[in-house]
Design an enzyme around this catalytic site. Sequence first.
Site, PDB file in Angstrom:
ATOM      1  N   LYS A 132       2.060   4.330   7.023  1.00 61.01           N
ATOM      2  CA  LYS A 132       1.191   5.211   6.222  1.00 61.01           C
ATOM      3  C   LYS A 132       1.823   6.602   6.144  1.00 61.01           C
ATOM      4  O   LYS A 132       2.693   6.936   6.942  1.00 61.01           O
ATOM      5  CB  LYS A 132      -0.185   5.348   6.904  1.00 61.01           C
ATOM      6  CG  LYS A 132      -1.069   4.113   6.827  1.00 61.01           C
ATOM      7  CD  LYS A 132      -1.763   4.043   5.479  1.00 61.01           C
ATOM      8  CE  LYS A 132      -2.803   2.940   5.398  1.00 61.01           C
ATOM      9  NZ  LYS A 132      -2.388   1.587   5.723  1.00 61.01           N
ATOM     10  N   SER A 157       0.812  -1.225   0.000  1.00 66.77           N
ATOM     11  CA  SER A 157       0.000   0.000   0.000  1.00 66.77           C
ATOM     12  C   SER A 157       0.842   1.270   0.000  1.00 66.77           C
ATOM     13  O   SER A 157       0.304   2.360  -0.117  1.00 66.77           O
ATOM     14  CB  SER A 157      -0.964   0.015   1.189  1.00 66.77           C
ATOM     15  OG  SER A 157      -0.267   0.348   2.371  1.00 66.77           O
TER      16      SER A 157
END
Lengths: 142, 430
Positions: free
Chosen positions: A100, A63
Site C-alpha cells: 500500500k 489495488s
Amino acid sequence: MRIDQIQSLDEADLTQGLHQAPGSVAAGFPSPAQDYQTAPINLTEHLIRDLNSTFLVRVAGDSMEGAGISHGDELIVDRSRTARDMSVVVAILDGEMTVKRLRLINGGVVLQAENPSYPSIHVQGLSELDIWGVVIKCIHNL
Amino acid sequence: MPAGSEAREYIALIDVNSFYVSAERVFDPTLRGRPVIVLSNNDGCVIALSKEAKALGVTMGQPWFKLSETADQLGLVAKSSNYELYGQMSDRFVGVLGECASQVQKYSIDEAFVKLTGTPTELLTWAKMVKERVWKHLGLPVCVGVGASKTLAKLSNRAAKKLDHLGGVCVWEAVPEAHREQLLSNLPVDEVWGIGGRMAKRLIGRGMYSVKDFRDADPVMLRDRFSVVIMRLCLELRGTPCLPFEEETEVKGQLIVSRSFSEPVTTKAEMAQVLSVYAQRASERLRRNHREARTLTVWAKTSAYSSDAGNEPTVTVRLASATADPVTLTREVKALLPKLTEGTRYAKAGIGLTDLEEPGQAATFDLFADAHEDRNIAPLIESIKSKWSQPSIGLGAAGLKVGQAWEMKREMRSPRYTTQWDELPIVHAK
C-alpha cells in the site's frame, strides 16, 4: 649480503614480468576492444543498495495499479529504509503481507490503495502499524 | 580515572532467538504468536520450537510421528526444515553484524562472536543498537551478551535470554556487582559454556555446585584434578580471555556429509549411488573452503528402532595424497560396499573427511596423482551446476536427474523465499 638481496629481487621481478604477459599471443590483428574490457552491467549493483536487508516479493492483486504496480510484478523491498509519507510499503495486515501507499496526514495514518475500486485503510497510529519494508523498485512484467 | 571507565577489549555473543522458527515467521506472519515447531531431516523430530510450543509442553527431540496425532488439536504448526531459507538468513545475520563491528566470527548457524572496545555504557548502547538493527533489517529477534571473555559473553547472553527485565541485552560489566554475584551463585555449574553433564557431576563431587563455586575454585587445583581446558574456563569466568578469537571457516579439522534417508536403503547398488552423491557434495565443500583431505571415513547405520539395529559397517581409507577431487572421492567411498549386507535396512549413511590441509601444502609426487586430476574436472562440474542448477550434472550414479527415493522428505517445507525465483513471498494488493 646486500648485493645478494638485490640480485634475488631483480630475478623475482623478471620472472613476474614474464608471467604477466596479458592473455595469449595470437597471430593476427589484435582486438581493438582488448584494453576496454570491463565486467557487464550488474543489475544487483544498480537496483539494490543494501544486500543484507533487501528482499524480493511478488504482487498478487491490482489495488496498486495507479502506482505502476500490477498483478504478478516483482518488488524490491528494502527493510533498512524508514517509511515516510508517500512511501510504498509492505505492511502486515491481519497476518498478510500487503502492499500500500503510506500517507501521514495531520497526525492520521492511512494505507492508501492506488486504485479507486479499493478502499483506503485508516490506522490508529504509526505504532499500531506493522511495516515490513519499504518498496524501492518494481519489476513490471510487460 | 575511575575504575571500569577505560576502554578495553570485550567480546559480544549475538544469537537469534528460536532461529529456525523466527526465520519462518519473517515471511509468514500467520505464524506469529502461534506454537510453531521445525522438524529435522525427513520430518523426524523437533529441532526448533517457539516459546508458545514450549508452553504446550513440546520439547526438543520429540518424534513427529508421536506429536502429529494431537498437533491439530493443540493448534501446533509443524514445518519441515527449510535449509535454503535458514542458510540465507544466517548469512544476512552475519552480514548485518559485519556492518556493526570490525571483527565477526560466525560460531554456528544462529550465533556469532564480535570483538568490541568501549566503556560499559558504550557497550550497552552498542548492544541495543545491534538488537534493533537486526530486527529492523531482517525481522529476526536476537539476544546480545557482552563480557570480557567468550565464556562471560556466553553467560551474559544466557542472562539476557532468561531475565525479562534486561530486554534481551546484557553487558556483564554494566550489571551491578551484587546482582552478578547473586546470578552466579544461582546458576548451576553446568550452565558454564563447555561444561557438560559428566564434567558437572565431577565438579559437584568436589563441592562446586554453582558457577560461582567454580569461578572461585583454585585454578591450579582445577588443572591438576581435571584439565587445562577446565582451568581456562575458570580463568575466563574471572575475566581473563583464554579462548582465542578466531575467524573460522566452515571447515576446521574435519568435514562430514551425513543424512538420514526417507526410505531405508537396502541394496549395495543403491548405497553406491547415495555415497557417490555425498562424495561429490564433500568435494564441493572442500573446494569452497580451500581444503584437501588425506583421510576418508565412510559408514552406514541401521535405525536404532529397527530389528536390524546395531549394524554399523564403517571403513577408513588413507588417501594416496591430499585431495578434493570428486572422481577420487567417488571411487574411494565404494570401499564401504563389501562390508554391507544386502537386504539390511540402512537408515543413514555418511562420509567424514579428516586431516584437512590447504591445497599444495605437501608436495605430491606425480606417481600418486591421477591422470584426470590434471584435467580439472571439479571446477568444470561446479561451473555447470552453478549455471544449470544442482542436479544438472554429476559423476556416475550421482548424475541421475530424477530425485531418488532415499532423498530427504520435507513435506511441510515453506517456500524457499530468498533463493528461488518462483517461490518468492506473496504480497497482496487488494
